[in-house]
Design an enzyme around this catalytic site. Structure first.
Site, PDB file in Angstrom:
ATOM      1  CB  SER A 206       1.728 -27.090   1.199  1.00 15.31           C
ATOM      2  OG  SER A 206       1.714 -26.033   2.145  1.00 15.31           O
TER       3      SER A 206
ATOM      4  CG  HIS B  26       0.655 -30.751  -1.059  1.00 15.80           C
ATOM      5  ND1 HIS B  26       0.535 -30.279  -2.345  1.00 15.80           N
ATOM      6  CD2 HIS B  26       0.123 -29.788  -0.257  1.00 15.80           C
ATOM      7  CE1 HIS B  26      -0.030 -29.084  -2.329  1.00 15.80           C
ATOM      8  NE2 HIS B  26      -0.293 -28.765  -1.078  1.00 15.80           N
TER       9      HIS B  26
ATOM     10  CE  LYS C  56      -3.313 -29.110  -2.030  1.00  6.96           C
ATOM     11  NZ  LYS C  56      -4.593 -28.862  -1.324  1.00  6.96           N
TER      12      LYS C  56
END
Length: 391
Positions: free
Chosen positions: A180, A208, A239
């Site tokens: 990340s 991610h 996200k």
């Protein structure tokens, strides 16, 4: 109120060192441009990779679900808080991730804690990359299993840890799919090969990578065509998916066990209808609109190349996470502040989020950024970088 003087002293030292930061409220939705303190700024700190937080289909799904099912669910899922939509979302996620089953939790953080604290005992060992996410680290702290740390993406170090762990009942290798802070991708083919050689289980945190890597954003496991060779995939719905929550994509046995043993699942109220419906709709959007991912990667390639041309250090990033490394913590925050003066919101990141001496401004471009917006941001980076003698 007295009693917290030691905390006040530490906070004062942070202010002296210029690393104390206040929360910054946004006054608009999470778009490519946001309003902060009545100023419009280019947003480069959001994890909203695909612009789904404001996608009309997600918003409509949330409104309709709220109207039909209410604002909340009223209970934990093991008592009365499981709705049909929760089961349908998990079935859809499992099909999307090519796994037998999935389980949705309140966040990616709690998903990691749920797995690691539940399936391991003192008879087992967990082997973790040294730069894994804080949620993995905290999850490991909650287990009685032995733990070994291998050097970041160092396969010789991983093999050494596996060789030294053969007397345990189970060995679990844990890695981020995309790291990340640096934006590099874990060498999953090599990790899988080593795990299979030593009969170890594999767990990948795809927070991610979900929505970013793999076919239609299925993640790093799909990106490397390793479906059916990774035992547990953890990810986030907060996200690129654009909403809230975490998921565990896994065999049915693991799902059934976690329902009975995972404390974050057992003691947390289930997702409200609006969140559940929006997450479900987001998976459909990932399947229907792959051009969003293509646009994300086009913007990523352009922004990285131009930062490098300007002379910035972007580390080893391979993904839309692009750090602008300053090294010095004060310098990172000064760069962030200068960028803000020039209309760019890009947050400085320092210890303890990253190791000392590796401070940076961490940027993320999205599919919603246009080339003119990126050029405007790059001009701000050039001006700020020269003023601070970083380039």
């Amino acid at each position: 109120m007295q009693g917290f003087e030691h905390l006040e002293e530490e906070l004062q030292q942070m202010k002296t060192d210029s690393v104390f930061r206040s929360l910054i409220p946004l006054e608009t939705d999470q778009g490519a441009k946001v309003m902060i303190n009545s100023r419009e700024m280019i947003q480069l700190s959001s994890n909203n990779y695909l612009g789904l937080t404001t996608h009309p289909r997600l918003k409509l799904a949330a409104v309709r679900a709220t109207d039909k099912y209410g604002a909340g669910t009223g209970s934990v899922r093991t008592i009365a808080g499981t709705f049909t939509m929760h089961e349908e979302l998990e079935q859809k996620l499992a099909a999307f991730k090519h796994t037998e089953a999935s389980l949705v939790l309140q966040s990616g953080f709690t998903a990691n804690q749920a797995v690691l604290s539940s399936i391991l005992s003192k008879e087992d060992v967990v082997i973790s990359d040294e730069l894994n996410h804080a949620s993995i680290i905290d999850g490991i702290r909650l287990t009685k299993a032995a733990r070994k740390i291998y050097s970041h993406v160092d396969m010789a170090s991983l093999e050494s840890a596996l060789e030294a762990s053969q007397d345990y009942r189970k060995r679990l290798v844990v890695t981020d799919g995309v790291f990340s802070m640096d934006g590099n991708i874990a060498p999953l083919p090599e990790i899988v090969a080593l795990a299979e050689k030593y009969d170890a289980l594999i767990m990948v945190d795809d927070a991610h990578a979900s929505g970013v890597l793999g076919r239609n954003g299925r993640g790093s496991v799909d990106h490397f065509n390793l479906n059916d060779r990774v035992h547990i995939q953890v990810g986030t719905l907060s996200k690129a998916v654009g909403v809230l929550g975490g998921y565990i994509a896994c065999p049915q046995t693991v799902r059934d066990y976690l329902i009975h043993k995972a404390r974050p699942f057992l003691f947390s109220t289930s997702h409200p209808p609006a969140v559940t419906a929006a997450c479900s709709e987001a998976i459909d959007v990932l399947l229907d609109e792959p051009e969003r991912i293509s646009r994300l990667w086009e913007n990523t390639a352009y922004f990285k190349e131009e930062l490098l041309k300007l002379g910035f250090d972007t580390g080893k990033s391979e993904t839309p996470i692009t750090p602008v490394v300053t090294g010095d913590e004060k310098k990172a925050h000064e760069l962030s502040d200068k960028l803000a003066d020039y209309g760019v919101f890009a947050q400085g990141i320092a210890f303890p989020t990253v190791p000392k001496g590796q401070a940076r401004v961490r940027t993320i471009v999205t599919s919603d950024h246009t080339k003119p917006l990126l050029d405007e941001a790059l001009a701000a980076f050039e001006k700020a970088g020269k003023e601070l003698e970083l380039i």
